[in-house]
Design a protein around this motif. Structure first.
Motif, PDB file in Angstrom:
ATOM      1  N   TYR A  78       0.858  -1.173   0.000  1.00  0.00           N
ATOM      2  CA  TYR A  78       0.000   0.000   0.000  1.00  0.00           C
ATOM      3  C   TYR A  78       0.901   1.232   0.000  1.00  0.00           C
ATOM      4  CZ  TYR A  78      -4.107  -2.799   1.284  1.00  0.00           C
ATOM      5  OH  TYR A  78      -5.143  -3.710   1.299  1.00  0.00           O
ATOM      6  N   ARG A  79       0.661   2.125  -0.932  1.00  0.00           N
ATOM      7  CA  ARG A  79       1.423   3.361  -0.999  1.00  0.00           C
ATOM      8  C   ARG A  79       0.463   4.516  -1.308  1.00  0.00           C
ATOM      9  NH1 ARG A  79       4.452   0.710   1.278  1.00  0.00           N
ATOM     10  NH2 ARG A  79       6.652   0.263   0.827  1.00  0.00           N
ATOM     11  N   SER A  80       0.925   5.737  -1.077  1.00  0.00           N
ATOM     12  CA  SER A  80       0.121   6.923  -1.376  1.00  0.00           C
ATOM     13  C   SER A  80       0.844   7.797  -2.390  1.00  0.00           C
ATOM     14  CB  SER A  80      -0.154   7.726  -0.101  1.00  0.00           C
ATOM     15  OG  SER A  80      -0.991   7.004   0.781  1.00  0.00           O
ATOM     16  N   LEU A  81       0.063   8.358  -3.308  1.00  0.00           N
ATOM     17  CA  LEU A  81       0.587   9.273  -4.313  1.00  0.00           C
ATOM     18  C   LEU A  81      -0.439  10.378  -4.549  1.00  0.00           C
ATOM     19  CD1 LEU A  81       1.998   6.935  -7.134  1.00  0.00           C
ATOM     20  CD2 LEU A  81       3.330   8.495  -5.700  1.00  0.00           C
ATOM     21  N   PRO A  82       0.025  11.564  -4.932  1.00  0.00           N
ATOM     22  CA  PRO A  82      -0.942  12.560  -5.413  1.00  0.00           C
ATOM     23  C   PRO A  82      -1.727  11.956  -6.576  1.00  0.00           C
ATOM     24  CG  PRO A  82       1.219  13.549  -5.097  1.00  0.00           C
ATOM     25  CD  PRO A  82       1.405  12.060  -4.936  1.00  0.00           C
ATOM     26  N   PHE A  83      -3.011  12.223  -6.634  1.00  0.00           N
ATOM     27  CA  PHE A  83      -3.854  11.565  -7.629  1.00  0.00           C
ATOM     28  C   PHE A  83      -3.336  11.779  -9.048  1.00  0.00           C
ATOM     29  CE2 PHE A  83      -7.482  11.567 -10.577  1.00  0.00           C
ATOM     30  CZ  PHE A  83      -7.915  10.266 -10.396  1.00  0.00           C
ATOM     31  N   SER A  84      -2.919  13.001  -9.374  1.00  0.00           N
ATOM     32  CA  SER A  84      -2.457  13.286 -10.736  1.00  0.00           C
ATOM     33  C   SER A  84      -1.218  12.472 -11.085  1.00  0.00           C
ATOM     34  CB  SER A  84      -2.168  14.776 -10.894  1.00  0.00           C
ATOM     35  OG  SER A  84      -1.177  15.207  -9.973  1.00  0.00           O
ATOM     36  N   VAL A  85      -0.317  12.286 -10.112  1.00  0.00           N
ATOM     37  CA  VAL A  85       0.889  11.479 -10.335  1.00  0.00           C
ATOM     38  C   VAL A  85       0.511  10.018 -10.528  1.00  0.00           C
ATOM     39  CG1 VAL A  85       3.072  10.695  -9.332  1.00  0.00           C
ATOM     40  CG2 VAL A  85       2.336  13.074  -9.015  1.00  0.00           C
ATOM     41  N   PHE A  86      -0.406   9.541  -9.679  1.00  0.00           N
ATOM     42  CA  PHE A  86      -0.852   8.150  -9.778  1.00  0.00           C
ATOM     43  C   PHE A  86      -1.455   7.841 -11.148  1.00  0.00           C
ATOM     44  CE2 PHE A  86      -4.924   5.843  -9.686  1.00  0.00           C
ATOM     45  CZ  PHE A  86      -4.418   4.556  -9.716  1.00  0.00           C
ATOM     46  N   VAL A  87      -2.347   8.705 -11.637  1.00  0.00           N
ATOM     47  CA  VAL A  87      -3.022   8.456 -12.913  1.00  0.00           C
ATOM     48  C   VAL A  87      -1.995   8.315 -14.034  1.00  0.00           C
ATOM     49  CG1 VAL A  87      -4.520   9.458 -14.677  1.00  0.00           C
ATOM     50  CG2 VAL A  87      -5.192   9.548 -12.284  1.00  0.00           C
ATOM     51  N   ARG A  88      -1.043   9.201 -14.086  1.00  0.00           N
ATOM     52  CA  ARG A  88      -0.050   9.154 -15.163  1.00  0.00           C
ATOM     53  C   ARG A  88       0.829   7.910 -15.041  1.00  0.00           C
ATOM     54  NH1 ARG A  88      -0.667  13.728 -17.903  1.00  0.00           N
ATOM     55  NH2 ARG A  88      -1.409  15.596 -16.812  1.00  0.00           N
ATOM     56  N   ARG A  89       1.172   7.534 -13.833  1.00  0.00           N
ATOM     57  CA  ARG A  89       1.975   6.316 -13.657  1.00  0.00           C
ATOM     58  C   ARG A  89       1.184   5.082 -14.062  1.00  0.00           C
ATOM     59  NH1 ARG A  89       5.716   5.680  -8.375  1.00  0.00           N
ATOM     60  NH2 ARG A  89       6.498   7.810  -8.155  1.00  0.00           N
ATOM     61  N   ALA A  90      -0.075   5.017 -13.650  1.00  0.00           N
ATOM     62  CA  ALA A  90      -0.893   3.836 -13.956  1.00  0.00           C
ATOM     63  C   ALA A  90      -1.069   3.646 -15.451  1.00  0.00           C
ATOM     64  CB  ALA A  90      -2.257   3.954 -13.275  1.00  0.00           C
ATOM     65  N   ALA A  91      -0.992   4.733 -16.211  1.00  0.00           N
ATOM     66  CA  ALA A  91      -1.167   4.651 -17.661  1.00  0.00           C
ATOM     67  C   ALA A  91       0.126   4.291 -18.390  1.00  0.00           C
ATOM     68  CB  ALA A  91      -1.704   5.978 -18.188  1.00  0.00           C
ATOM     69  N   GLU A  92       1.256   4.269 -17.675  1.00  0.00           N
ATOM     70  CA  GLU A  92       2.553   3.974 -18.293  1.00  0.00           C
ATOM     71  C   GLU A  92       2.787   2.471 -18.430  1.00  0.00           C
ATOM     72  OE1 GLU A  92       5.037   7.753 -16.352  1.00  0.00           O
ATOM     73  OE2 GLU A  92       5.201   5.738 -15.495  1.00  0.00           O
ATOM     74  N   ASP A  93       3.556   2.091 -19.444  1.00  0.00           N
ATOM     75  CA  ASP A  93       4.015   0.696 -19.559  1.00  0.00           C
ATOM     76  C   ASP A  93       5.263   0.471 -18.729  1.00  0.00           C
ATOM     77  OD1 ASP A  93       1.965  -0.056 -21.310  1.00  0.00           O
ATOM     78  OD2 ASP A  93       3.063   0.719 -23.032  1.00  0.00           O
ATOM     79  N   LYS A  94       6.174   1.444 -18.757  1.00  0.00           N
ATOM     80  CA  LYS A  94       7.406   1.396 -17.973  1.00  0.00           C
ATOM     81  C   LYS A  94       7.495   2.688 -17.163  1.00  0.00           C
ATOM     82  CE  LYS A  94       9.283  -2.385 -19.880  1.00  0.00           C
ATOM     83  NZ  LYS A  94       9.657  -3.604 -19.114  1.00  0.00           N
ATOM     84  N   HIS A  95       8.080   2.591 -15.981  1.00  0.00           N
ATOM     85  CA  HIS A  95       8.115   3.749 -15.087  1.00  0.00           C
ATOM     86  C   HIS A  95       9.540   4.250 -14.881  1.00  0.00           C
ATOM     87  CE1 HIS A  95       4.069   2.361 -14.289  1.00  0.00           C
ATOM     88  NE2 HIS A  95       4.521   1.239 -13.760  1.00  0.00           N
ATOM     89  N   MET A  96       9.688   5.555 -14.986  1.00  0.00           N
ATOM     90  CA  MET A  96      10.963   6.172 -14.629  1.00  0.00           C
ATOM     91  C   MET A  96      11.088   6.268 -13.109  1.00  0.00           C
ATOM     92  SD  MET A  96      12.616   6.814 -17.414  1.00  0.00           S
ATOM     93  CE  MET A  96      13.808   8.053 -16.916  1.00  0.00           C
ATOM     94  N   GLU A  97       9.961   6.511 -12.454  1.00  0.00           N
ATOM     95  CA  GLU A  97       9.913   6.534 -10.992  1.00  0.00           C
ATOM     96  C   GLU A  97       9.008   5.398 -10.539  1.00  0.00           C
ATOM     97  OE1 GLU A  97       9.569  10.412  -9.007  1.00  0.00           O
ATOM     98  OE2 GLU A  97       9.427  11.273 -11.028  1.00  0.00           O
ATOM     99  N   TYR A  98       9.427   4.684  -9.495  1.00  0.00           N
ATOM    100  CA  TYR A  98       8.640   3.537  -9.054  1.00  0.00           C
ATOM    101  C   TYR A  98       8.984   3.180  -7.617  1.00  0.00           C
ATOM    102  CZ  TYR A  98      13.028   1.515 -10.782  1.00  0.00           C
ATOM    103  OH  TYR A  98      14.343   1.256 -11.025  1.00  0.00           O
ATOM    104  N   PHE A  99       8.166   2.284  -7.035  1.00  0.00           N
ATOM    105  CA  PHE A  99       8.382   1.812  -5.664  1.00  0.00           C
ATOM    106  C   PHE A  99       9.152   0.498  -5.633  1.00  0.00           C
ATOM    107  CE2 PHE A  99       4.410   4.311  -5.391  1.00  0.00           C
ATOM    108  CZ  PHE A  99       4.788   5.229  -4.416  1.00  0.00           C
ATOM    109  N   ILE A 100       8.838  -0.411  -6.574  1.00  0.00           N
ATOM    110  CA  ILE A 100       9.432  -1.750  -6.572  1.00  0.00           C
ATOM    111  C   ILE A 100      10.239  -1.990  -7.843  1.00  0.00           C
ATOM    112  CG2 ILE A 100       8.980  -4.219  -6.324  1.00  0.00           C
ATOM    113  CD1 ILE A 100       6.166  -3.468  -5.262  1.00  0.00           C
TER     114      ILE A 100
END
Length: 316
Positions: A78-100
């Motif tokens: 479980y992690r928390s992100l600003p909603f706008s950051v979360f939406v853009r990350r969830a739409a990505e195939d690969k992440h430049m920033e990530y938790f795991i």
């Protein structure tokens, strides 16, 4: 894998409240509803629009480094992100920033403002987006329980589980595969509470779960604008075939007094069922005091009494 029985869901077009209540609801079977007016959300809810019009608050999300979320073994963070950051990350195939990992998957199941006291309701947690969403009101106003806003990364799979209330799964954007199982097939699903232990339903380990093959699967693919009616107690498993946004609308099928008033998630068993399970646990402890052959005999007698009293003819 040995073949499992499969059945596609019945589709209905241009369903209004009267048709739903007269023709669909009494069947107590899942149904795919098409051509329903959901408002402007199906056109407006792009990634950019969501990021700019969602909420200024942070959201609590599930993060997993594999697509299959396992709620029994908790293979996610479980992690928390600003909603706008979360939406853009969830739409990505690969992440430049990530938790795991750069391939991690994200899942949002919206919560009440205070999850201990408040239900999820898109009107309160996402008021700007709620203006775009037209709620399919196929139930009485006083039956409404919650409207849960959901966002899933592409490929994310949710575990097989049942809900205790009726609901409409509204697919606003993206495509989602849904597999359902009848409540009458519960014996084949290897339950742990309200969840199935069979995580991979397409390639199950039949040595570990040999009875799973007996469960009939009902399948459909939800496209943007589709609505799936899922009656209470029907098991369902979902896979986001694309980045997707949806809203679950839950309502009370039983009288209000059957539900736990402290249950803000809407996932606790009805109060009479919860009491029955507690009594059963005490009964099993009592039978456990007997020698093994007596345990077997009286367990079978108990099962027969339950079957004779409550089992119904097939609903499949």
């Amino acid at each position: 894998m040995e073949c499992q029985k499969r059945e596609t869901l019945h589709e209905y077009n241009d369903v209004d409240k009267d048709k739903f209540i007269r023709e669909i609801y009494p069947l107590r079977k899942p149904a795919l509803l098409k051509g329903i007016d959901l408002g402007s959300c199906t056109e407006k809810w792009t990634v950019d629009y969501l990021a700019n019009n969602g909420t200024d608050c942070s959201v609590k999300i599930h993060v997993c480094n594999i697509p299959q979320l396992d709620f029994i073994n908790k293979n996610f963070l479980y992690r928390s992100l600003p909603f706008s950051v979360f939406v853009r990350r969830a739409a990505e195939d690969k992440h430049m920033e990530y938790f795991i990992s750069e391939d991690e998957k994200y899942y949002l199941r919206s919560l009440g403002t205070d999850p201990r006291k408040d239900i999820a309701d898109i009107k309160f947690q996402f008021p700007k987006l709620a203006e775009d969403f037209k709620l399919p009101e196929y139930f009485q106003t006083d039956q409404f329980f919650s409207s849960v806003f959901r966002i899933s990364s592409c490929g994310l799979q949710l575990w097989t589980h049942y809900d205790v209330m009726d609901n409409l799964l509204v697919q606003v954007t993206g495509r989602k595969k849904v597999v359902l199982f009848s409540p009458q097939d519960a014996a084949y699903l290897y339950l742990s509470g309200d969840k199935s232990e069979v995580l991979d339903i397409d390639s199950p380990d039949l040595k570990k779960y040999p009875e799973f093959i007996k469960a009939k699967r009902y399948e459909c693919c939800l496209k943007p604008g589709d609505v799936l009616f899922i009656p209470a107690l029907w098991f369902h498993n979902t896979v986001a075939e694309e980045f997707g946004v949806g809203v679950n609308v839950f309502w009370k099928h039983l009288p209000s007094e059957f539900y736990d008033k402290t249950d803000t998630y809407g996932n606790k068993d009805p109060l009479p069922a919860a009491r029955a399970m507690q009594i059963l646990d005490r009964a099993l402890k009592a039978v456990d005091e007997l020698p093994e052959e007596y345990q077997d005999f009286y367990a079978r007698r108990m099962v027969l009494r339950i079957q004779n009293k409550f089992y119904r003819t097939s609903l499949n």
